[in-house]
Structure formats: C-alpha cells, structure tokens
Design a protein around this motif. Structure first.
Motif, PDB file in Angstrom:
ATOM      1  N   PHE A 244      15.485  -9.776  -8.291  1.00  0.00           N
ATOM      2  CA  PHE A 244      15.271  -8.676  -9.247  1.00  0.00           C
ATOM      3  C   PHE A 244      14.982  -7.382  -8.497  1.00  0.00           C
ATOM      4  O   PHE A 244      14.644  -7.382  -7.309  1.00  0.00           O
ATOM      5  N   ASP A 245      15.130  -6.268  -9.217  1.00  0.00           N
ATOM      6  CA  ASP A 245      14.830  -4.940  -8.691  1.00  0.00           C
ATOM      7  C   ASP A 245      13.694  -4.320  -9.496  1.00  0.00           C
ATOM      8  O   ASP A 245      13.580  -4.568 -10.712  1.00  0.00           O
ATOM      9  N   VAL A 246      12.893  -3.538  -8.824  1.00  0.00           N
ATOM     10  CA  VAL A 246      11.815  -2.797  -9.481  1.00  0.00           C
ATOM     11  C   VAL A 246      12.011  -1.314  -9.177  1.00  0.00           C
ATOM     12  O   VAL A 246      12.135  -0.943  -8.006  1.00  0.00           O
TER      13      VAL A 246
ATOM     14  N   LYS B  16       3.898 -12.610  -8.118  1.00  0.00           N
ATOM     15  CA  LYS B  16       2.983 -11.549  -8.535  1.00  0.00           C
ATOM     16  C   LYS B  16       3.048 -10.453  -7.478  1.00  0.00           C
ATOM     17  O   LYS B  16       2.649 -10.668  -6.331  1.00  0.00           O
ATOM     18  N   TYR B  17       3.561  -9.306  -7.864  1.00  0.00           N
ATOM     19  CA  TYR B  17       3.725  -8.214  -6.922  1.00  0.00           C
ATOM     20  C   TYR B  17       2.914  -7.004  -7.374  1.00  0.00           C
ATOM     21  O   TYR B  17       2.923  -6.638  -8.557  1.00  0.00           O
ATOM     22  N   TYR B  18       2.245  -6.368  -6.398  1.00  0.00           N
ATOM     23  CA  TYR B  18       1.359  -5.243  -6.674  1.00  0.00           C
ATOM     24  C   TYR B  18       1.843  -4.036  -5.879  1.00  0.00           C
ATOM     25  O   TYR B  18       2.024  -4.115  -4.664  1.00  0.00           O
ATOM     26  N   PHE B  19       2.037  -2.905  -6.578  1.00  0.00           N
ATOM     27  CA  PHE B  19       2.617  -1.723  -5.955  1.00  0.00           C
ATOM     28  C   PHE B  19       1.671  -0.525  -6.057  1.00  0.00           C
ATOM     29  O   PHE B  19       0.787  -0.487  -6.921  1.00  0.00           O
ATOM     30  N   PRO B  20       1.869   0.495  -5.190  1.00  0.00           N
ATOM     31  CA  PRO B  20       1.021   1.680  -5.219  1.00  0.00           C
ATOM     32  C   PRO B  20       1.444   2.708  -6.276  1.00  0.00           C
ATOM     33  O   PRO B  20       0.768   3.720  -6.462  1.00  0.00           O
ATOM     34  N   LYS B  21       2.580   2.436  -6.933  1.00  0.00           N
ATOM     35  CA  LYS B  21       3.100   3.377  -7.932  1.00  0.00           C
ATOM     36  C   LYS B  21       3.316   2.679  -9.273  1.00  0.00           C
ATOM     37  O   LYS B  21       3.476   1.458  -9.326  1.00  0.00           O
ATOM     38  N   LYS B  22       3.350   3.460 -10.319  1.00  0.00           N
ATOM     39  CA  LYS B  22       3.639   2.903 -11.643  1.00  0.00           C
ATOM     40  C   LYS B  22       5.101   2.486 -11.739  1.00  0.00           C
ATOM     41  O   LYS B  22       5.992   3.162 -11.218  1.00  0.00           O
ATOM     42  N   ILE B  23       5.326   1.371 -12.392  1.00  0.00           N
ATOM     43  CA  ILE B  23       6.668   0.814 -12.510  1.00  0.00           C
ATOM     44  C   ILE B  23       7.396   1.430 -13.707  1.00  0.00           C
ATOM     45  O   ILE B  23       6.855   1.488 -14.816  1.00  0.00           O
ATOM     46  N   LYS B  24       8.620   1.860 -13.444  1.00  0.00           N
ATOM     47  CA  LYS B  24       9.447   2.407 -14.518  1.00  0.00           C
ATOM     48  C   LYS B  24      10.170   1.289 -15.250  1.00  0.00           C
ATOM     49  O   LYS B  24      10.145   1.210 -16.488  1.00  0.00           O
TER      50      LYS B  24
ATOM     51  N   GLY C   6       9.765   3.069  -1.565  1.00  0.00           N
ATOM     52  CA  GLY C   6       8.947   3.986  -2.357  1.00  0.00           C
ATOM     53  C   GLY C   6       9.559   4.322  -3.702  1.00  0.00           C
ATOM     54  O   GLY C   6       8.855   4.699  -4.638  1.00  0.00           O
ATOM     55  N   LYS C   7      10.870   4.183  -3.794  1.00  0.00           N
ATOM     56  CA  LYS C   7      11.567   4.437  -5.054  1.00  0.00           C
ATOM     57  C   LYS C   7      11.994   3.140  -5.738  1.00  0.00           C
ATOM     58  O   LYS C   7      12.067   3.058  -6.961  1.00  0.00           O
ATOM     59  N   LYS C   8      12.265   2.130  -4.894  1.00  0.00           N
ATOM     60  CA  LYS C   8      12.781   0.874  -5.420  1.00  0.00           C
ATOM     61  C   LYS C   8      12.320  -0.296  -4.544  1.00  0.00           C
ATOM     62  O   LYS C   8      12.218  -0.175  -3.325  1.00  0.00           O
ATOM     63  N   PHE C   9      12.042  -1.414  -5.185  1.00  0.00           N
ATOM     64  CA  PHE C   9      11.711  -2.662  -4.499  1.00  0.00           C
ATOM     65  C   PHE C   9      12.749  -3.701  -4.913  1.00  0.00           C
ATOM     66  O   PHE C   9      13.124  -3.787  -6.086  1.00  0.00           O
TER      67      PHE C   9
ATOM     68  N   ASN D 286       0.829  -1.207   0.000  1.00  0.00           N
ATOM     69  CA  ASN D 286       0.000   0.000   0.000  1.00  0.00           C
ATOM     70  C   ASN D 286       0.864   1.258   0.000  1.00  0.00           C
ATOM     71  O   ASN D 286       2.091   1.190   0.137  1.00  0.00           O
ATOM     72  N   ASP D 287       0.211   2.415  -0.120  1.00  0.00           N
ATOM     73  CA  ASP D 287       0.925   3.695  -0.150  1.00  0.00           C
ATOM     74  C   ASP D 287       1.808   3.903   1.073  1.00  0.00           C
ATOM     75  O   ASP D 287       2.897   4.466   0.969  1.00  0.00           O
ATOM     76  N   ASN D 288       1.329   3.469   2.235  1.00  0.00           N
ATOM     77  CA  ASN D 288       2.080   3.702   3.478  1.00  0.00           C
ATOM     78  C   ASN D 288       3.089   2.604   3.791  1.00  0.00           C
ATOM     79  O   ASN D 288       3.690   2.595   4.866  1.00  0.00           O
ATOM     80  N   GLY D 289       3.290   1.669   2.868  1.00  0.00           N
ATOM     81  CA  GLY D 289       4.285   0.611   3.056  1.00  0.00           C
ATOM     82  C   GLY D 289       3.756  -0.654   3.699  1.00  0.00           C
ATOM     83  O   GLY D 289       4.459  -1.666   3.745  1.00  0.00           O
ATOM     84  N   THR D 290       2.538  -0.598   4.239  1.00  0.00           N
ATOM     85  CA  THR D 290       1.930  -1.816   4.779  1.00  0.00           C
ATOM     86  C   THR D 290       1.464  -2.689   3.623  1.00  0.00           C
ATOM     87  O   THR D 290       1.471  -2.261   2.458  1.00  0.00           O
ATOM     88  N   GLY D 291       1.045  -3.895   3.923  1.00  0.00           N
ATOM     89  CA  GLY D 291       0.566  -4.726   2.820  1.00  0.00           C
ATOM     90  C   GLY D 291       0.194  -6.135   3.234  1.00  0.00           C
ATOM     91  O   GLY D 291      -0.006  -6.421   4.420  1.00  0.00           O
ATOM     92  N   LYS D 292       0.124  -6.989   2.254  1.00  0.00           N
ATOM     93  CA  LYS D 292      -0.258  -8.386   2.487  1.00  0.00           C
ATOM     94  C   LYS D 292       0.659  -9.302   1.688  1.00  0.00           C
ATOM     95  O   LYS D 292       1.005  -9.010   0.541  1.00  0.00           O
TER      96      LYS D 292
END
Length: 247
Positions: free
Chosen positions: A241-243, A199-207, A161-164, A28-34
């Motif tokens: 891998f890096d995102v 399968k990873y889901y993020f709050p921001k668009k992937i570059k 927030g910038k990189k996963f 999620n936007d605040n870094g929490t998630g599932k």
C-alpha cells in the motif's frame, strides 16, 4: 535460560498455536525511526501454561529477558565462520536487533518483541526474510516461527516525506516451489488462524491510504491494517500500500 533454548522454545510456540504478529514502524521528522515485530503467542499459554513452564525447567517462574542477536552471534562465532560469505553477510544485518521475551504461566502470557533503530527506512529491505538465515546456524531457529519472513517475496519500504510505500514483489519461481513443498502446507495449517497486523506511525498527518481497510488514529498520524497470516504467507503483495501525507 540459555539463548538457544529460548529461541527454540519461541519457535515451538509460534508453530503450535494461533498467534498475532504485529509489524510496527515509527518514523521521525528527520527520517530516522524504529522498526519492530511483536508476536503474541498467549493462546497456547491459556491451553497449557503449567505444562509448558515445567518443560522449560523454570519452576513456573515468570521469564522476562532481553538479548541482542549480536550476543548470540558472538556465542556462535565458530559456527558462523563455517557459513558462506553470503550467509554471514545476511546474519550481520540482524546484529543490531534486540529481542525481548515475557513468559508467565500465571498470567497466561507469551510475548516476544524484536526491534531495531534505523537511520533510513530503506535500511529495512528484506529484513524479515533475513530471519530465515538464523536456521542455518547450529541449533539456530527463527524466533518468530518457521517460515516467518520466507513468503517468496522481496519486501521494501520507501519514505520521502510526501509518500510512504510498502511493497512486496513476489518471486513467481519461489512461489511455485513453495506450492509443491509439503513443509509449506504444514506451515499453512499451523498459521491458518493467525493474524498479521501493520501499525505505522508518521510525523505528518495522513491524507490518504491506498488500502481502504486502514484505520486511522485520532490525529491521523498513524494507521493500523489487519490481514490474515495466510495472506501474508501466500499473497504477500496483498499487503502492499501507499500512504500520502498532507502538505
């Protein structure tokens, strides 16, 4: 169905057939998630669903059940008390996990989901490896199958927030030991035709993603990457891998 019987049966499914394992992370936007892992063992139900239902003693009825590891540990508290402090600490990491199972001989379906919420993705360090600790319990079994999570590596996730980053660091000593282990060879044969998907889901668009085989969703906020289960077990660093995200 007793939890111990269900866990043992799940272990049987996972070691006798081609399965699809899917590792999901929602941030999620605040870094929490599932975090969750899905196992689809339906191919075995296709081959022998009626016989399996009979062995389970459920009169071929569908099974749709959910339990928490915390409940399992409460039932096995006496057994856990005999384990080392280190093992007890490892088991505690699993307390928040919820396990859901759906079995249907009519639909030829066997699905299992193991999930938990997290406050920060860093909480997930080595969580899959911890599953192997369940086998130290009296009558315990790894619901995802023998060897799942035990691939001789240390797995970590980071997100700022910038990189996963998903990173597995191989322990060469453990890898060498597994190469000499006949049980590891058996596990390799059992899972030879299985797949491991992330399968990873993020709050921001992937570059961009460092893995060229990654498939993007239409909104570019999620990715799917498929590997062979053999790579997951023998070359876990291939799943690194890096995102990077758009500003």
């Amino acid at each position: 169905m007793k939890l111990s019987k269900l866990l043992s049966f799940s272990f049987l499914i996972a070691t006798l057939t081609s399965c699809t394992f899917t590792e999901n992370i929602y941030i999620n936007d605040n870094g929490t998630g599932k975090f969750s892992v899905d196992m689809d063992g339906s191919p075995l139900m296709e081959m022998a669903g009626d016989q399996i239902a009979g062995q389970m003693g459920e009169n071929k009825k569908d099974i749709d059940t959910t339990f928490t590891f915390k409940k399992v540990f409460e039932e096995k508290k006496d057994s856990i008390a005999k384990l080392s402090p280190e093992t007890q600490k490892e088991l505690k990491k699993l307390e928040s996990y919820i396990v859901s199972t759906k079995i249907s001989s009519e639909k030829k379906q066997f699905l299992m989901n193991m999930s938990t919420d997290f406050k920060n993705v860093n909480e997930l360090q080595d969580i899959l490896q911890t599953l192997g600790t369940l086998q130290k319990l009296e009558g315990g079994a790894n619901p995802m199958g023998s060897g799942f999570g035990d691939n001789g590596s240390k797995l970590s996730y980071t997100y700022d927030g910038k990189k996963f980053t998903r990173k597995a660091v191989v322990d060469e000593q453990k890898k060498a030991a597994k190469a000499k282990d006949s049980a590891a060879d058996m596990s390799k044969m059992m899972f030879a035709s299985s797949s491991y998907i992330v399968k990873y889901y993020f709050p921001k668009k992937i570059k961009k993603v460092s893995n060229p085989t990654a498939l993007f969703s239409d909104d570019r906020k999620s990715i799917t990457i498929q590997y062979s289960f053999t790579d997951y077990m023998e070359n876990p660093d291939k799943l690194n891998f890096d995102v990077e995200f758009e500003k």
